[in-house]
Enzyme design. Sequence first.
Site, PDB file in Angstrom:
ATOM      1  N   LYS A  26      66.590  63.181  75.190  1.00 45.96           N
ATOM      2  CA  LYS A  26      67.706  62.334  75.634  1.00 45.96           C
ATOM      3  C   LYS A  26      68.982  63.136  75.480  1.00 45.96           C
ATOM      4  O   LYS A  26      69.336  63.556  74.384  1.00 45.96           O
ATOM      5  CB  LYS A  26      67.801  61.068  74.772  1.00 45.96           C
ATOM      6  CG  LYS A  26      66.858  59.961  75.189  1.00 45.96           C
ATOM      7  CD  LYS A  26      67.248  58.659  74.492  1.00 45.96           C
ATOM      8  CE  LYS A  26      66.260  57.562  74.801  1.00 45.96           C
ATOM      9  NZ  LYS A  26      66.571  56.324  74.052  1.00 45.96           N
ATOM     10  N   ARG A  42      59.084  53.661  72.239  1.00 46.51           N
ATOM     11  CA  ARG A  42      60.312  54.401  71.890  1.00 46.51           C
ATOM     12  C   ARG A  42      61.404  53.435  71.433  1.00 46.51           C
ATOM     13  O   ARG A  42      62.253  53.772  70.606  1.00 46.51           O
ATOM     14  CB  ARG A  42      60.772  55.271  73.076  1.00 46.51           C
ATOM     15  CG  ARG A  42      61.812  56.292  72.666  1.00 46.51           C
ATOM     16  CD  ARG A  42      61.981  57.446  73.630  1.00 46.51           C
ATOM     17  NE  ARG A  42      63.000  58.342  73.077  1.00 46.51           N
ATOM     18  CZ  ARG A  42      63.309  59.536  73.565  1.00 46.51           C
ATOM     19  NH1 ARG A  42      62.681  60.003  74.617  1.00 46.51           N
ATOM     20  NH2 ARG A  42      64.241  60.277  72.995  1.00 46.51           N
ATOM     21  N   ASN A  91      64.936  51.971  67.736  1.00 46.39           N
ATOM     22  CA  ASN A  91      66.197  51.231  67.654  1.00 46.39           C
ATOM     23  C   ASN A  91      66.250  50.305  66.449  1.00 46.39           C
ATOM     24  O   ASN A  91      67.212  49.537  66.303  1.00 46.39           O
ATOM     25  CB  ASN A  91      66.423  50.417  68.930  1.00 46.39           C
ATOM     26  CG  ASN A  91      66.707  51.310  70.111  1.00 46.39           C
ATOM     27  OD1 ASN A  91      67.275  52.380  69.954  1.00 46.39           O
ATOM     28  ND2 ASN A  91      66.273  50.883  71.287  1.00 46.39           N
ATOM     29  N   HIS A 124      74.851  49.794  65.788  1.00 45.68           N
ATOM     30  CA  HIS A 124      75.798  50.295  66.791  1.00 45.68           C
ATOM     31  C   HIS A 124      77.010  49.389  66.895  1.00 45.68           C
ATOM     32  O   HIS A 124      78.140  49.856  67.016  1.00 45.68           O
ATOM     33  CB  HIS A 124      75.129  50.346  68.176  1.00 45.68           C
ATOM     34  CG  HIS A 124      74.394  51.616  68.420  1.00 45.68           C
ATOM     35  ND1 HIS A 124      73.310  51.683  69.265  1.00 45.68           N
ATOM     36  CD2 HIS A 124      74.575  52.867  67.933  1.00 45.68           C
ATOM     37  CE1 HIS A 124      72.862  52.925  69.279  1.00 45.68           C
ATOM     38  NE2 HIS A 124      73.603  53.664  68.479  1.00 45.68           N
TER      39      HIS A 124
HETATM   40  N1  LIG Z   1      69.736  62.293  71.857  1.00 48.02           N
HETATM   41  C1  LIG Z   1      69.265  61.480  70.942  1.00 48.02           C
HETATM   42  O1  LIG Z   1      68.113  61.039  71.006  1.00 48.02           O
HETATM   43  C2  LIG Z   1      70.139  61.116  69.793  1.00 48.02           C
HETATM   44  C3  LIG Z   1      69.593  60.494  68.653  1.00 48.02           C
HETATM   45  C4  LIG Z   1      70.427  60.249  67.563  1.00 48.02           C
HETATM   46  C5  LIG Z   1      71.773  60.598  67.620  1.00 48.02           C
HETATM   47  N2  LIG Z   1      72.265  61.184  68.748  1.00 48.02           N
HETATM   48  C6  LIG Z   1      73.673  61.580  68.835  1.00 48.02           C
HETATM   49  O2  LIG Z   1      73.905  62.558  67.839  1.00 48.02           O
HETATM   50  C7  LIG Z   1      75.292  62.530  67.486  1.00 48.02           C
HETATM   51  C8  LIG Z   1      75.390  62.576  65.996  1.00 48.02           C
HETATM   52  O3  LIG Z   1      74.802  63.744  65.528  1.00 48.02           O
HETATM   53  P1  LIG Z   1      75.214  64.351  64.110  1.00 48.02           P
HETATM   54  O4  LIG Z   1      75.149  63.303  63.095  1.00 48.02           O
HETATM   55  O5  LIG Z   1      74.426  65.585  63.915  1.00 48.02           O
HETATM   56  O6  LIG Z   1      76.767  64.625  64.300  1.00 48.02           O
HETATM   57  P2  LIG Z   1      77.640  65.923  64.626  1.00 48.02           P
HETATM   58  O7  LIG Z   1      77.006  66.772  65.625  1.00 48.02           O
HETATM   59  O8  LIG Z   1      79.005  65.419  64.896  1.00 48.02           O
HETATM   60  O9  LIG Z   1      77.632  66.690  63.231  1.00 48.02           O
HETATM   61  C9  LIG Z   1      78.262  66.092  62.094  1.00 48.02           C
HETATM   62  C10 LIG Z   1      79.315  67.038  61.498  1.00 48.02           C
HETATM   63  O10 LIG Z   1      78.664  68.081  60.766  1.00 48.02           O
HETATM   64  C11 LIG Z   1      79.111  69.361  61.222  1.00 48.02           C
HETATM   65  N3  LIG Z   1      77.978  70.245  61.022  1.00 48.02           N
HETATM   66  C12 LIG Z   1      76.880  70.375  61.809  1.00 48.02           C
HETATM   67  N4  LIG Z   1      75.989  71.185  61.228  1.00 48.02           N
HETATM   68  C13 LIG Z   1      76.536  71.590  60.052  1.00 48.02           C
HETATM   69  C14 LIG Z   1      76.079  72.416  58.996  1.00 48.02           C
HETATM   70  N5  LIG Z   1      74.865  72.950  59.018  1.00 48.02           N
HETATM   71  N6  LIG Z   1      76.892  72.614  57.957  1.00 48.02           N
HETATM   72  C15 LIG Z   1      78.109  72.029  57.898  1.00 48.02           C
HETATM   73  N7  LIG Z   1      78.590  71.213  58.853  1.00 48.02           N
HETATM   74  C16 LIG Z   1      77.798  70.997  59.911  1.00 48.02           C
HETATM   75  C17 LIG Z   1      79.548  69.130  62.629  1.00 48.02           C
HETATM   76  O11 LIG Z   1      80.465  70.107  63.065  1.00 48.02           O
HETATM   77  C18 LIG Z   1      80.172  67.743  62.537  1.00 48.02           C
HETATM   78  O12 LIG Z   1      81.477  67.842  62.037  1.00 48.02           O
HETATM   79  C19 LIG Z   1      75.859  61.275  68.111  1.00 48.02           C
HETATM   80  O13 LIG Z   1      76.628  61.624  69.236  1.00 48.02           O
HETATM   81  C20 LIG Z   1      74.640  60.487  68.531  1.00 48.02           C
HETATM   82  O14 LIG Z   1      74.871  59.678  69.671  1.00 48.02           O
HETATM   83  C21 LIG Z   1      71.483  61.441  69.820  1.00 48.02           C
END
Ligand SMILES: NC(=O)c1ccc[n+]([C@@H]2O[C@H](COP(=O)([O-])OP(=O)(O)OC[C@H]3O[C@@H](n4cnc5c(N)ncnc54)[C@H](O)[C@@H]3O)[C@@H](O)[C@H]2O)c1
Length: 362
Positions: A143, A237, A241, A248
């Site tokens: 996704k 899938r 949720n 959300h």
């Molecule tokens: N595609 C999907 O199936 C799916 C599923 C769940 C979430 N998401 C999406 O994922 C996003 C959230 O992902 P997230 O929680 O990883 O957030 P993110 O990508 O914003 O990362 C969180 C923070 O951590 C920092 N960061 C990343 N890796 C790091 C590391 N190793 N060390 C230090 N800092 C680091 C990033 O720069 C950011 O500031 C949302 O946009 C959500 O909609 C998508």
Amino acid sequence: MLETFETRVELGERSYSVHTGGGLLERASKLLAEAGLTGRCAIITDSNVAPLYAERVVAALGGAPDVIEVPAGEASKSFATAEIVCRRLAQAGLDRKSFVIALGGGVVGDLAGFVASIFLRGIPYAQIPTTIVSQVDSAVGGKTGVNLPEGKNLVGAFHQPRVVLCDVDTLGTLPDREFNEGFAEVIKHAIIRDAAMFEELGAFTRNQENLSPVIARNVEIKAAIVSEDEKEERDIRALLNFGHTLGHAIENAAGYGTLLHGEAIALGIVAASRLSIKHAGLSRDEYERIVARLRAFSLPCSLPSSIETGQILDAMKADKKFEKGQMRFVLTASIGSAFVSNLVTRDDVIEALAALRGDPLA
Ligand SMILES: NC(=O)c1ccc[n+]([C@@H]2O[C@H](COP(=O)([O-])OP(=O)(O)OC[C@H]3O[C@@H](n4cnc5c(N)ncnc54)[C@H](O)[C@@H]3O)[C@@H](O)[C@H]2O)c1
Ligand SMILES: [Zn+2]
């Protein structure tokens, strides 16, 4: 050296491997080549991850790839940023044999995957997720997408990666709050699919040795669900949720930057568990154990008073999870299994939100 796990996401000719373990950035060249990724490439990453890990990936790939850095944070999941990245790919001369690497958390993964799905009508990509959320959830399953001012993830495409490298060494630099929020998704996976993991999480402590097995187990769960129902056409899938319908809405009502996604999901899990007592026969004992697991990762289990019920209900209306005006809720009858229910009414939700304001164990 830590043990490395390999999990296959079985999707016919689009099947791929997810590698989980330590030292994978250094082995990127070989692992990408095994997945058929050998051409020109560009690394898409963010402003926090680039200084930490981009050089290591560039070096592993022989110094060749371009590095495209976007500002860290959800705001980069936008059409505007996708356009900038596509233009950079065009300027770098990437062609249809080229590929993209998403190096970062879910924001980078969703954005880079989306860009890969549209650039030259679709080029291959690899995911190198660096947060718990992205390793156990977003990097697996294909996704991809960006947000609109009207709502999150409203534009996107299914575009499976060719390979995913979950290098647990990268998790060492995650701040505690981001580390813990990722466990909301891990606890979710345990509740919907894995009672044994739910038990084991009771003894989890943060250290590198403990990470590979738990990440790999969660990748297996996500991979199995995606293999069974890639495009969320059956009610499989959709089970992912769990805690998200209300979570959300709480996240949106709280406003950007107040609660992390996983923190809002923790609240959604408590509410969905309470609704499960009423409509699915979840025992009070199991409900209390769910609250205890969330608390063990310092996740919130009571709704802050600043977030009003009316705002949450409004946010639910805007959420695309409503189908034909009906509320579809994922419930659990016992830890380790879940199902989609149509029984939850608006009044039930209001009641669950009221309960969420006080002591969750009252
Ligand atoms: N595609 C999907 O199936 C799916 C599923 C769940 C979430 N998401 C999406 O994922 C996003 C959230 O992902 P997230 O929680 O990883 O957030 P993110 O990508 O914003 O990362 C969180 C923070 O951590 C920092 N960061 C990343 N890796 C790091 C590391 N190793 N060390 C230090 N800092 C680091 C990033 O720069 C950011 O500031 C949302 O946009 C959500 O909609 C998508
Ligand atoms: Zn989530």
